[in-house]
Each structure stands twice: as C-alpha cells, then as structure tokens.
Design an enzyme around this catalytic site. Structure first.
Site, PDB file in Angstrom:
ATOM      1  N   TYR A  86       0.828  -1.018   0.017  1.00 46.74           N
ATOM      2  CA  TYR A  86       0.227  -0.354  -0.015  1.00 46.74           C
ATOM      3  C   TYR A  86       1.123   1.809  -0.124  1.00 46.74           C
ATOM      4  CZ  TYR A  86      -4.173   2.534   1.727  1.00 46.74           C
ATOM      5  OH  TYR A  86      -5.402   4.215   1.761  1.00 46.74           O
ATOM      6  N   LYS A 124       0.195   4.081  -3.334  1.00 45.25           N
ATOM      7  CA  LYS A 124       0.110   5.670  -2.924  1.00 45.25           C
ATOM      8  C   LYS A 124       1.248   6.240  -2.638  1.00 45.25           C
ATOM      9  CE  LYS A 124      -4.108   4.630  -1.341  1.00 45.25           C
ATOM     10  NZ  LYS A 124      -4.580   4.828  -2.204  1.00 45.25           N
TER      11      LYS A 124
END
Ligand code: NAP
Length: 247
Positions: free
Chosen positions: A155, A159
């Site tokens: 993640y 991101k």
C-alpha cells in the site's frame, strides 16, 4: 450557483466509503456524474441517491485495474455529455501483511488497483481533457504514502507512487490546461477501516491532534475543493487531510 454546474465528473470507487460521499457531494453541487466501481448493485443504489439530489448520473460497473473499464466510463460520459471535466481517481484496496510474510500476489493486487488503476484512469480521462484544453485530476494517496506504515509495504509503495505520478502529470499537463493534485487521507472511518480492532482505532484516534477519525465527507470536501475553480492556481500538490496526524 452550485460549484459544479454543467461539469462532468468521473469518480472511481463510488459504491461506498469516501467515493460514495464524494458522489453525493458532487451531485449536490450540480455535477453530472459517471460512477465506476466493482459492485454493480451498491453502485446503482448510490447512483439513485445522486439522482434524487437532481444529478444526471451513469453507473458504470467495472474494475479500475482494467483499462477497458475506464475507456467504457469515459466513452459513456462523452456519449451523453460530450465532455469530461473532472476525474476523482479514488478506488483503492488494502492487502496487509508484515513484509516477511507478504506474498507477491498481495503486492501485485494492491499495485494493480492502487497504482496501475490510477495510471489507467488518468490516461483514459486525459484524452478528452487534452482535446478540450482543460480538466482536473485528483488522485488518492495516503499518509502511508508519505511516511510508510507497519504491515503495508504494498500500500505504501502504491500510494507513494501516486504522489510521484501526480507531480509528474502536473508538470507534463499544466502547460496544456490540466491540473493534477493528490489528497493524502489519514485514518478515515469507512468500510476499508471497519475491520481494524477497536483498541488500534482508539490508539490511532489518540494520536490525532483533532482527536477523532476522519469522516468520508472530510475527504470528499478536499476532493471538491481541488476539483473546483477555487483551486485554479493549485497543481502538483499533496493535500494531507488527517486531523494533523503527520506534524
Ligand atoms: P472503501 O470503503 O473500501 O471503498 C472503496 C471502493 O472502491 C469500494 O467500493 C471498493 O470495492 C472499490 N474498489 C476496490 N477495488 C476496485 C476496483 N478494482 N475497481 C473498482 N472499484 C474498486 O475505501 P475508502 O476508505 O473509501 O477508500 C477510498 C480511497 O481512499 C482509497 O484509495 C484508499 O486507499 C484511500 N484512503 C483511505 C483511507 C481510510 O482510512 N479509509 C486512508 C487513506 C487513504 P470493494 O469493497 O470490493 O473493495
């Protein structure tokens, strides 16, 4: 005068959580909407609520990881309204694990949706925006993309990548009338975070200077600001909306 009267916005991940709140806010502000999400049924329910607010809305089921889903969503907007003004590149998933236990399939799943999905969305939306010489893209990053987070290698990579793409596109397309920004939410109360144990939630809330979790509307408001003409001189920025978490 409503903020998005006559504007056409494409919002991904609109069936629940932040995307749903965004769809409702943009509908209330006069936007015409294409909503993209995996879940046809819940997406249709959100579309009905947007229509009840007076919005002209298309519900477009599909995966952001597939370029064809984006192409269909953009084509639907152009067929009905001959324009696309705003992309809210919001859909995202988590597949958490400590790094030593993270399988490559968990890594790939998150990269496919949270990074490649954002790439596909922007590339599909840019075509009509470049032809018109105007447009706004808002990408969804996270405080995790700024600082990393335990159990979120995949993640955090996606991101952080979204931030890199946002700044690159802001440079490439600013001269052609297109603004590109990102929002980095902190800990927001949505179905994505609902499974987090109460003890962890309490600890995270205590670390937030504003002493509460974010609401989906807190992020929807940031998207709306960046997508609006009030942000006409803002591009390439990452707006953190986290109750002050990162200070
Ligand atoms: P959410 O409640 O899980 O909603 C996301 C929506 O996107 C869901 O309907 C989800 O479907 C859908 N989606 C997932 N994969 C998709 C795909 N391949 N194609 C189309 N739609 C897909 O999440 P949220 O909390 O609203 O998060 C929205 C965005 O904010 C995400 O990018 C997330 O990473 C980011 N964010 C959230 C937080 C937070 O604390 N909530 C913090 C920082 C950043 P499924 O239910 O099947 O997954």
């Amino acid at each position: 005068m409503k903020r998005f009267t006559d504007r056409v916005a494409l919002i991904s991940g609109a069936a629940q959580g932040i995307g749903e709140a965004t769809a409702l806010l943009f509908a209330a502000q006069g936007a015409r909407l294409v909503l993209l999400d995996l879940h046809a049924e819940s997406l249709a329910r959100v579309a009905e609520r947007c229509a009840a607010l007076g919005a002209d809305v298309i519900a477009q089921p599909g995966s952001v990881a597939e370029r064809s889903a984006w192409d269909a969503a953009v084509a639907a907007a152009l067929a009905r309204w001959q324009r696309l003004d705003i992309l809210i590149n919001n859909a995202g998933i988590t597949r958490d694990a400590r790094f030593e236990h993270m399988g490559v399939e968990q890594f790939d799943a998150v990269i496919d949706v949270n990074l490649r999905g954002v790439f596909h969305g922007a590339q599909a939306a840019l075509q009509p925006m470049l032809a018109a010489g105007r447009g706004v893209i808002v990408n969804t990053s996270s405080v995790v993309g700024l600082h990393g987070n335990f159990g979120q290698t995949n993640y955090a990579a996606a991101k952080a990548g979204v931030i890199g793409m946002t700044k690159t596109w802001a440079r490439e397309f600013g001269p052609r009338g297109i603004r590109v920004n990102a929002v980095a939410p902190g800990f927001i109360a949505t179905p994505m975070t609902a499974a987090v144990p109460a003890k962890v939630t309490e600890k995270m809330t205590a670390a937030v200077p504003l002493q509460r979790l974010g609401a989906p509307a807190d992020i929807a408001n940031a998207y709306a600001f960046l997508a609006s003409d009030e942000a006409a001189y803002i591009t390439g920025t990452v707006l953190e909306v986290s109750g002050g978490l990162s200070m």
